[in-house]
Scaffold this motif. Structure first.
Motif, short mmCIF file in Angstrom:
data_model
loop_
_atom_site.label_atom_id
_atom_site.label_comp_id
_atom_site.label_asym_id
_atom_site.label_seq_id
_atom_site.Cartn_x
_atom_site.Cartn_y
_atom_site.Cartn_z
N MET A 130 6.85 4.51 11.94
CA MET A 130 6.65 3.15 12.46
C MET A 130 6.35 2.20 11.31
O MET A 130 5.51 2.48 10.46
N VAL A 131 7.04 1.07 11.28
CA VAL A 131 6.84 0.09 10.22
C VAL A 131 5.80 -0.93 10.64
O VAL A 131 5.89 -1.53 11.71
N GLU A 132 4.77 -1.08 9.81
CA GLU A 132 3.74 -2.09 10.06
C GLU A 132 4.12 -3.36 9.31
O GLU A 132 4.37 -3.32 8.10
N HIS A 133 4.18 -4.47 10.01
CA HIS A 133 4.55 -5.74 9.41
C HIS A 133 3.30 -6.56 9.14
O HIS A 133 2.58 -6.93 10.05
N ARG A 134 3.01 -6.79 7.87
CA ARG A 134 2.03 -7.80 7.49
C ARG A 134 2.83 -9.05 7.17
O ARG A 134 4.06 -9.03 7.18
N SER A 135 2.19 -10.12 6.82
CA SER A 135 2.93 -11.38 6.67
C SER A 135 4.01 -11.28 5.60
O SER A 135 5.13 -11.75 5.80
N ASP A 136 3.72 -10.66 4.47
CA ASP A 136 4.68 -10.57 3.38
C ASP A 136 4.83 -9.15 2.87
O ASP A 136 5.26 -8.93 1.74
N LEU A 137 4.46 -8.17 3.69
CA LEU A 137 4.45 -6.78 3.26
C LEU A 137 4.88 -5.89 4.42
O LEU A 137 4.48 -6.11 5.56
N LEU A 138 5.71 -4.89 4.12
CA LEU A 138 6.11 -3.90 5.11
C LEU A 138 5.52 -2.55 4.70
O LEU A 138 5.64 -2.15 3.54
N VAL A 139 4.90 -1.86 5.64
CA VAL A 139 4.30 -0.55 5.38
C VAL A 139 4.85 0.44 6.37
O VAL A 139 4.70 0.26 7.59
N ASP A 140 5.49 1.49 5.88
CA ASP A 140 6.12 2.51 6.72
C ASP A 140 5.56 3.87 6.33
O ASP A 140 5.81 4.36 5.23
N VAL A 141 4.78 4.48 7.22
CA VAL A 141 4.22 5.80 6.98
C VAL A 141 5.09 6.83 7.69
O VAL A 141 5.17 6.84 8.92
N GLY A 142 5.75 7.68 6.93
CA GLY A 142 6.65 8.67 7.50
C GLY A 142 5.94 9.94 7.93
O GLY A 142 4.81 10.22 7.50
N ALA A 143 6.62 10.71 8.75
CA ALA A 143 6.06 11.99 9.21
C ALA A 143 5.92 12.98 8.06
O ALA A 143 5.20 13.97 8.18
N ASP A 144 6.62 12.73 6.95
CA ASP A 144 6.55 13.62 5.80
C ASP A 144 5.36 13.35 4.89
O ASP A 144 5.20 14.00 3.85
N GLY A 145 4.52 12.39 5.27
CA GLY A 145 3.34 12.08 4.47
C GLY A 145 3.59 11.05 3.39
O GLY A 145 2.68 10.74 2.61
N VAL A 146 4.78 10.49 3.32
CA VAL A 146 5.11 9.48 2.33
C VAL A 146 5.03 8.10 2.97
O VAL A 146 5.70 7.83 3.97
N ALA A 147 4.20 7.23 2.41
CA ALA A 147 4.10 5.84 2.85
C ALA A 147 4.92 4.98 1.90
O ALA A 147 4.76 5.07 0.68
#
Length: 263
Positions: free
Chosen positions: A1-18
Motif C-alpha cells: 500500500m502506498v502512503e501519500h504525504r504531500s510531496d512524498l510517496l511511501v510504499d512498504v512491500g510485503a518483502d520488508g523493503v520500503a
C-alpha cells in the motif's frame, strides 16, 4: 500500500523493503520545507516499524533525484518574512540526521541531477547506486550557502582532497568520477538500475537484521573513536545473545535459508 504525504510517496512491500519517493517532479524534487518535514516524519516512522527491513530512497520524474534546496521558496520566504535562512533549524534540522540515524539499511537510487541538498540526502544513506547518466553538484559556494551536512559527511565518505574539490569548485561531475572518488557503491546503465537496486535490497533483507543494525551503529559510533575505545562499544541489541544467532547457526547446519525474527 502506498502512503501519500504531500510531496512524498511511501510504499512498504510485503518483502520488508520500503520505497520512499521524493514526489515533486515538476520542481525536479527540490527540497521544500514541506518535503523536508515529510522526510523527517517518514523516516522516523520507518525506523521503528518491525515490518520494514530496508529503506530505498529515490526521486520521481527521471530528471533528478533532487536538485536540492528549493531556492525559489527560500527567496520568497526571505522576501516576505525578512528572515535569513539558517541551517539545522526547525524542519531543516532533522531530515539528513533522521535518514543517517535510521537503524535500517538505506539505499539511495540516483538518476538525473543530484544537487546540493539532494546530494546531502544521498550521503545520509548507507549505500548509493547510480545510473551512469547521473550528474552531481554541490553548488553552495556559487549561491552563498554552506552545505552544513555535506561539509561533514563528504570527507567521511571520500578522501579530503576530493571533498575540498567538490565543495570549493562547485562544478558538476559524472557518475564515473563519483565512483572513482568512493562516493558511489555501484553504477549501472539506466535500464539496469531498478534490477540492480531490487537485487541489492533483496540481499540485505536476507541478512540477519540485528547484525546489520549492529554494524550500522558500530560504523557510525566508532568511526571517530580510537580503535581501543571503538572495540568496546556495545550498541544493543546484541546479535550474540539473539534468537537469530541460534537460528542462523541451525540453518547453516541444516543447509537451509534462515528465517530471521529480528529478536
Amino acid at each position: 500500500m502506498v502512503e501519500h504525504r504531500s510531496d512524498l510517496l511511501v510504499d512498504v512491500g510485503a518483502d520488508g523493503v520500503a520505497v520512499v519517493r521524493l514526489n515533486r517532479p515538476e520542481r525536479r524534487n527540490a527540497l521544500s520545507r514541506g518535503l523536508l518535514s515529510d522526510i523527517t516524519a517518514a523516516f522516523t516512522d520507518l525506523d521503528r516499524r518491525r515490518d520494514v527491513r530496508v529503506v530505498v530512497l529515490r526521486g520521481t520524474g527521471g530528471q533528478a533525484f533532487s536538485v536540492g534546496a528549493d531556492l525559489k521558496e527560500m527567496h520568497d520566504r526571505d522576501t516576505a518574512e525578512h528572515l535569513p535562512y539558517e541551517p539545522m533549524r526547525e524542519a531543516t534540522r532533522n531530515p539528513y540526521e533522521t535518514v543517517l540515524e535510521c537503524r535500517k539499511p538505506t539505499i539511495a537510487v540516483l538518476e538525473g541531477w543530484v544537487v546540493g541538498g539532494g546530494l546531502e540526502l544521498a550521503m545520509a544513506c548507507d549505500l548509493r547506486v547510480a545510473a551512469d547518466t547521473a550528474r552531481f553538484l554541490m553548488p553552495e559556494s556559487k549561491v552563498g550557502l554552506g552545505a552544513n551536512f555535506g561539509s561533514q559527511m563528504l570527507p567521511r565518505l571520500v578522501p579530503a582532497g576530493f571533498a575540498f574539490e567538490v565543495l570549493y569548485l562547485a562544478e558538476p561531475f559524472d557518475a564515473a568520477t563519483a565512483l572513482r572518488m568512493g562516493l558511489l557503491n555501484r553504477v549501472t546503465p539506466p535500464e539496469e538500475l531498478d534490477a540492480t537496486v531490487d537485487a541489492l535490497a533483496a540481499t540485505l533483507v536476507s541478512r540477519a537484521p540485528i547484525t546489520l543494525q549492529r554494524y550500522k551503529a558500530m560504523v557510525h559510533l566508532g568511526s571517530s573513536l580510537p580503535i581501543a575505545t571503538a572495540l568496546r562499544l556495545d550498541p544493543g541489541p546484541s546479535p550474540y545473545l539473539s534468537e537469530d544467532r541460534a537460528e542462523g547457526t541451525a540453518a547453516f547446519s541444516q543447509k537451509r535459508a534462515p528465517q530471521w525474527s529480528g529478536r
